[in-house]
Design an enzyme around this catalytic site. Structure first.
Site, PDB file in Angstrom:
ATOM      1  N   LYS A  78      25.738 -53.137  20.931  1.00  0.00           N
ATOM      2  CA  LYS A  78      25.322 -51.809  21.386  1.00  0.00           C
ATOM      3  C   LYS A  78      24.188 -52.027  22.384  1.00  0.00           C
ATOM      4  O   LYS A  78      23.536 -53.089  22.383  1.00  0.00           O
ATOM      5  CB  LYS A  78      24.798 -50.996  20.192  1.00  0.00           C
ATOM      6  CG  LYS A  78      24.823 -49.514  20.403  1.00  0.00           C
ATOM      7  CD  LYS A  78      26.134 -48.885  19.947  1.00  0.00           C
ATOM      8  CE  LYS A  78      26.133 -47.389  20.179  1.00  0.00           C
ATOM      9  NZ  LYS A  78      27.331 -46.746  19.643  1.00  0.00           N
ATOM     10  N   ASP A 113      27.660 -43.322  25.425  1.00  0.00           N
ATOM     11  CA  ASP A 113      27.231 -42.916  24.083  1.00  0.00           C
ATOM     12  C   ASP A 113      26.308 -41.714  24.313  1.00  0.00           C
ATOM     13  O   ASP A 113      26.280 -41.166  25.425  1.00  0.00           O
ATOM     14  CB  ASP A 113      26.508 -44.080  23.392  1.00  0.00           C
ATOM     15  CG  ASP A 113      26.384 -43.884  21.889  1.00  0.00           C
ATOM     16  OD1 ASP A 113      27.359 -44.158  21.176  1.00  0.00           O
ATOM     17  OD2 ASP A 113      25.322 -43.434  21.415  1.00  0.00           O
ATOM     18  N   THR A 148      39.852 -39.529  18.766  1.00  0.00           N
ATOM     19  CA  THR A 148      38.908 -39.398  17.629  1.00  0.00           C
ATOM     20  C   THR A 148      39.338 -38.225  16.744  1.00  0.00           C
ATOM     21  O   THR A 148      39.392 -38.350  15.515  1.00  0.00           O
ATOM     22  CB  THR A 148      37.460 -39.193  18.131  1.00  0.00           C
ATOM     23  OG1 THR A 148      37.112 -40.298  18.956  1.00  0.00           O
ATOM     24  CG2 THR A 148      36.480 -39.116  16.970  1.00  0.00           C
ATOM     25  N   LYS A 181      33.402 -31.473  21.144  1.00  0.00           N
ATOM     26  CA  LYS A 181      34.615 -32.109  21.677  1.00  0.00           C
ATOM     27  C   LYS A 181      35.586 -32.493  20.565  1.00  0.00           C
ATOM     28  O   LYS A 181      36.790 -32.308  20.683  1.00  0.00           O
ATOM     29  CB  LYS A 181      34.224 -33.357  22.489  1.00  0.00           C
ATOM     30  CG  LYS A 181      33.438 -33.033  23.755  1.00  0.00           C
ATOM     31  CD  LYS A 181      33.181 -34.250  24.586  1.00  0.00           C
ATOM     32  CE  LYS A 181      32.197 -35.221  23.992  1.00  0.00           C
ATOM     33  NZ  LYS A 181      30.817 -34.677  23.824  1.00  0.00           N
ATOM     34  N   ALA A 241      29.171 -32.915  13.592  1.00  0.00           N
ATOM     35  CA  ALA A 241      28.005 -32.661  14.450  1.00  0.00           C
ATOM     36  C   ALA A 241      26.987 -33.784  14.284  1.00  0.00           C
ATOM     37  O   ALA A 241      27.007 -34.757  15.039  1.00  0.00           O
ATOM     38  CB  ALA A 241      27.406 -31.307  14.134  1.00  0.00           C
TER      39      ALA A 241
HETATM   40  P1  NAD Z   1      29.644 -32.861  20.883  1.00  0.00           P
HETATM   41  O1  NAD Z   1      28.252 -33.022  21.372  1.00  0.00           O
HETATM   42  O2  NAD Z   1      30.721 -32.520  21.859  1.00  0.00           O
HETATM   43  O3  NAD Z   1      29.715 -31.757  19.720  1.00  0.00           O
HETATM   44  C1  NAD Z   1      28.758 -31.617  18.722  1.00  0.00           C
HETATM   45  C2  NAD Z   1      28.743 -30.134  18.339  1.00  0.00           C
HETATM   46  O4  NAD Z   1      27.891 -29.990  17.207  1.00  0.00           O
HETATM   47  C3  NAD Z   1      28.224 -29.226  19.451  1.00  0.00           C
HETATM   48  O5  NAD Z   1      29.103 -28.141  19.647  1.00  0.00           O
HETATM   49  C4  NAD Z   1      26.861 -28.764  18.911  1.00  0.00           C
HETATM   50  O6  NAD Z   1      26.512 -27.461  19.354  1.00  0.00           O
HETATM   51  C5  NAD Z   1      27.115 -28.818  17.413  1.00  0.00           C
HETATM   52  N1  NAD Z   1      25.897 -28.923  16.604  1.00  0.00           N
HETATM   53  C6  NAD Z   1      24.768 -29.601  16.847  1.00  0.00           C
HETATM   54  N2  NAD Z   1      23.881 -29.425  15.847  1.00  0.00           N
HETATM   55  C7  NAD Z   1      24.476 -28.617  14.936  1.00  0.00           C
HETATM   56  C8  NAD Z   1      24.091 -28.071  13.698  1.00  0.00           C
HETATM   57  N3  NAD Z   1      22.880 -28.296  13.180  1.00  0.00           N
HETATM   58  N4  NAD Z   1      24.972 -27.290  13.027  1.00  0.00           N
HETATM   59  C9  NAD Z   1      26.201 -27.020  13.563  1.00  0.00           C
HETATM   60  N5  NAD Z   1      26.605 -27.504  14.742  1.00  0.00           N
HETATM   61  C10 NAD Z   1      25.769 -28.292  15.431  1.00  0.00           C
HETATM   62  O7  NAD Z   1      29.970 -34.230  20.107  1.00  0.00           O
HETATM   63  P2  NAD Z   1      31.399 -34.795  19.717  1.00  0.00           P
HETATM   64  O8  NAD Z   1      31.831 -35.759  20.748  1.00  0.00           O
HETATM   65  O9  NAD Z   1      32.286 -33.698  19.297  1.00  0.00           O
HETATM   66  O10 NAD Z   1      31.002 -35.664  18.437  1.00  0.00           O
HETATM   67  C11 NAD Z   1      30.736 -35.055  17.183  1.00  0.00           C
HETATM   68  C12 NAD Z   1      30.266 -36.129  16.201  1.00  0.00           C
HETATM   69  O11 NAD Z   1      31.269 -37.152  16.100  1.00  0.00           O
HETATM   70  C13 NAD Z   1      28.984 -36.860  16.635  1.00  0.00           C
HETATM   71  O12 NAD Z   1      28.250 -37.228  15.487  1.00  0.00           O
HETATM   72  C14 NAD Z   1      29.502 -38.118  17.316  1.00  0.00           C
HETATM   73  O13 NAD Z   1      28.566 -39.180  17.255  1.00  0.00           O
HETATM   74  C15 NAD Z   1      30.725 -38.429  16.454  1.00  0.00           C
HETATM   75  N6  NAD Z   1      31.740 -39.222  17.147  1.00  0.00           N
HETATM   76  C16 NAD Z   1      32.316 -38.764  18.288  1.00  0.00           C
HETATM   77  C17 NAD Z   1      33.287 -39.549  18.930  1.00  0.00           C
HETATM   78  C18 NAD Z   1      33.964 -39.078  20.202  1.00  0.00           C
HETATM   79  O14 NAD Z   1      34.964 -39.705  20.599  1.00  0.00           O
HETATM   80  N7  NAD Z   1      33.505 -38.021  20.845  1.00  0.00           N
HETATM   81  C19 NAD Z   1      33.672 -40.788  18.395  1.00  0.00           C
HETATM   82  C20 NAD Z   1      33.069 -41.216  17.196  1.00  0.00           C
HETATM   83  C21 NAD Z   1      32.117 -40.427  16.577  1.00  0.00           C
END
Ligand code: NAD
Length: 368
Positions: A78, A113, A148, A181, A241
């Site tokens: 990382k 990231d 994902t 997402k 989230a």
């Molecule tokens: P994103 O930033 O697109 O979405 C996160 C969402 O969570 C946002 O809509 C935000 O408004 C909401 N949020 C933030 N704080 C909150 C709270 N306290 N209560 C309710 N909602 C809240 O991120 P993402 O890409 O959808 O990823 C979501 C999670 O999955 C993250 O933890 C990320 O690390 C993990 N993840 C994502 C991927 C990927 O391919 N995008 C891969 C592995 C892990």
């Protein structure tokens, strides 16, 4: 500071300093037993170098386990850039970062990231080929949240199978935290299957959009406010989230029978995994459930193949069932069973020779 005891579990830690562009970054390579290290690059205004170092050491170790669980023939690494993503980015900074990555000659592959975007890495990719996840028009594999989200769906199916004996998505109630997402795509798919949802997002527009979409779909959705999501009467909690949301307080609130979602580092502390297990809440280890994006970027480094990504992502279902069986057979919690499963996979390959050939080219058929 005893640097070597701080980094004792890691193979290599590189401090990157480029005064000209203002780049201050750390690259941590945890373990390359299974292959070259692979892991994203986070940009944050860390308060101290120590804080950045702790973050990159923790995250790179996590990648070793995540790669082992997804069986992608990459190791754990990382990187972090110390800086404010809103005001301290420049194309030159990412090109300088790309040069440091290139200096590792294929030992480390990276991409986006938190705090970085695929476009940032278009600049880095002008200096090194060890970059993944750039936009499709630049030869990358595109939006990683699609695989994902698919992996989360297969993770939920496996979890339903373990708890209720059948893996149907419909006929159950899910509490989804975060409609970004990943979470939004998971919610849409569950609604298509006729499931009932409780959802929460600090961005109310995301909840409203889902409620609108649900009108044409067989399932139902109810939007709840903030922390109320932990206490709703649902079958499965789907955290999409934040990390650290399984903690002393939320465990007392939860009424679900299972937890399966995409958020990274869901357990605030290791013992929360044991606590869930004792309470009869089945926890799907996050790094297994959310590996779809990793599977896609790892695949990009061979000859990109969407069908292969799909097949490997669907295999999250069988990996999880295996972990649940290990947990039951050994009487240990699922988080511990997942770690053991990965450690055994790494141990089994330890005695192979290094992944580099004598001329420093990776042995495998990696294209870049
Ligand atoms: P994103 O930033 O697109 O979405 C996160 C969402 O969570 C946002 O809509 C935000 O408004 C909401 N949020 C933030 N704080 C909150 C709270 N306290 N209560 C309710 N909602 C809240 O991120 P993402 O890409 O959808 O990823 C979501 C999670 O999955 C993250 O933890 C990320 O690390 C993990 N993840 C994502 C991927 C990927 O391919 N995008 C891969 C592995 C892990």
């Amino acid at each position: 500071m005893d640097v070597f005891s701080e980094i004792s579990g890691h193979e290599q830690v590189v401090f990157c300093n480029d005064p000209h562009t203002g780049l201050k970054a750390i690259i941590a390579i945890h373990n390359t037993t299974l292959g070259p290290a692979l892991g994203g690059c986070r940009m944050r205004p860390y308060a101290t170098v120590n804080e950045a170092l702790n973050d990159v050491l923790r995250l790179s170790k996590g990648m070793t386990y995540k790669c082992a669980a997804a069986d992608v023939d990459f190791g754990g690494g990382k990187s972090v850039i110390i800086g404010d993503p809103l005001g301290e980015k420049s194309p030159e900074l990412f090109r300088a970062f790309g040069q440091f990555v290139e200096s590792l000659k294929g030992r480390f592959y990276t991409g986006t990231d938190m705090g970085t975007t695929p476009e940032d890495f278009v600049h880095a990719s002008k200096e090194t080929q060890c970059i993944v996840g750039i936009p499709e028009e630049y030869g990358g594999s595109g939006d990683s949240s699609i695989p994902t989200a698919l992996g989360v769906i297969y993770g939920i199916k496996a979890t339903n199978k373990a708890v209720w004996g059948d893996d149907a998505l419909q006929g159950r109630t899910y509490a989804i935290q975060g409609l970004g997402k990943v979470g939004f795509k998971v919610a849409e798919r569950l609604l298509e299957e006729g499931a009932d949802l409780f959802v929460s997002d600090i961005n109310e527009a995301a909840c409203e959009l889902l409620v609108q979409k649900a009108k044409d779909l067989p399932g139902s959705v109810k939007s709840v406010r903030g922390e109320d999501i932990y206490g709703v009467s649902a079958d499965v909690f789907v955290p999409c989230a934040l990390g650290g949301i399984i903690n002393d307080w939320t465990i007392e609130e939860l009424k679900v029978k299972a937890i399966a979602g995409s958020a990274n580092n869901q357990l605030e502390r290791e013992e929360h995994g044991q606590d869930l297990w004792r309470r009869g809440i089945l926890y799907a280890p996050d790094y297994i459930v959310n590996a779809g994006g990793l599977i896609q970027v790892a695949d990009e480094l061979y000859e990109p193949n969407k069908q292969r990504v799909l097949t490997k992502t669907k295999a999250i279902y069988t990996s999880l069932l295996e972990v649940y069986k290990h947990s039951e057979d050994r009487g240990i919690c699922t988080a511990e069973a997942a770690d053991l499963f990965c450690e055994q996979r790494i141990e089994a390959r330890k005695h192979r020779s290094s992944f580099f050939t004598a001329d420093r080219k990776p042995k495998w058929n990696i294209k870049r």
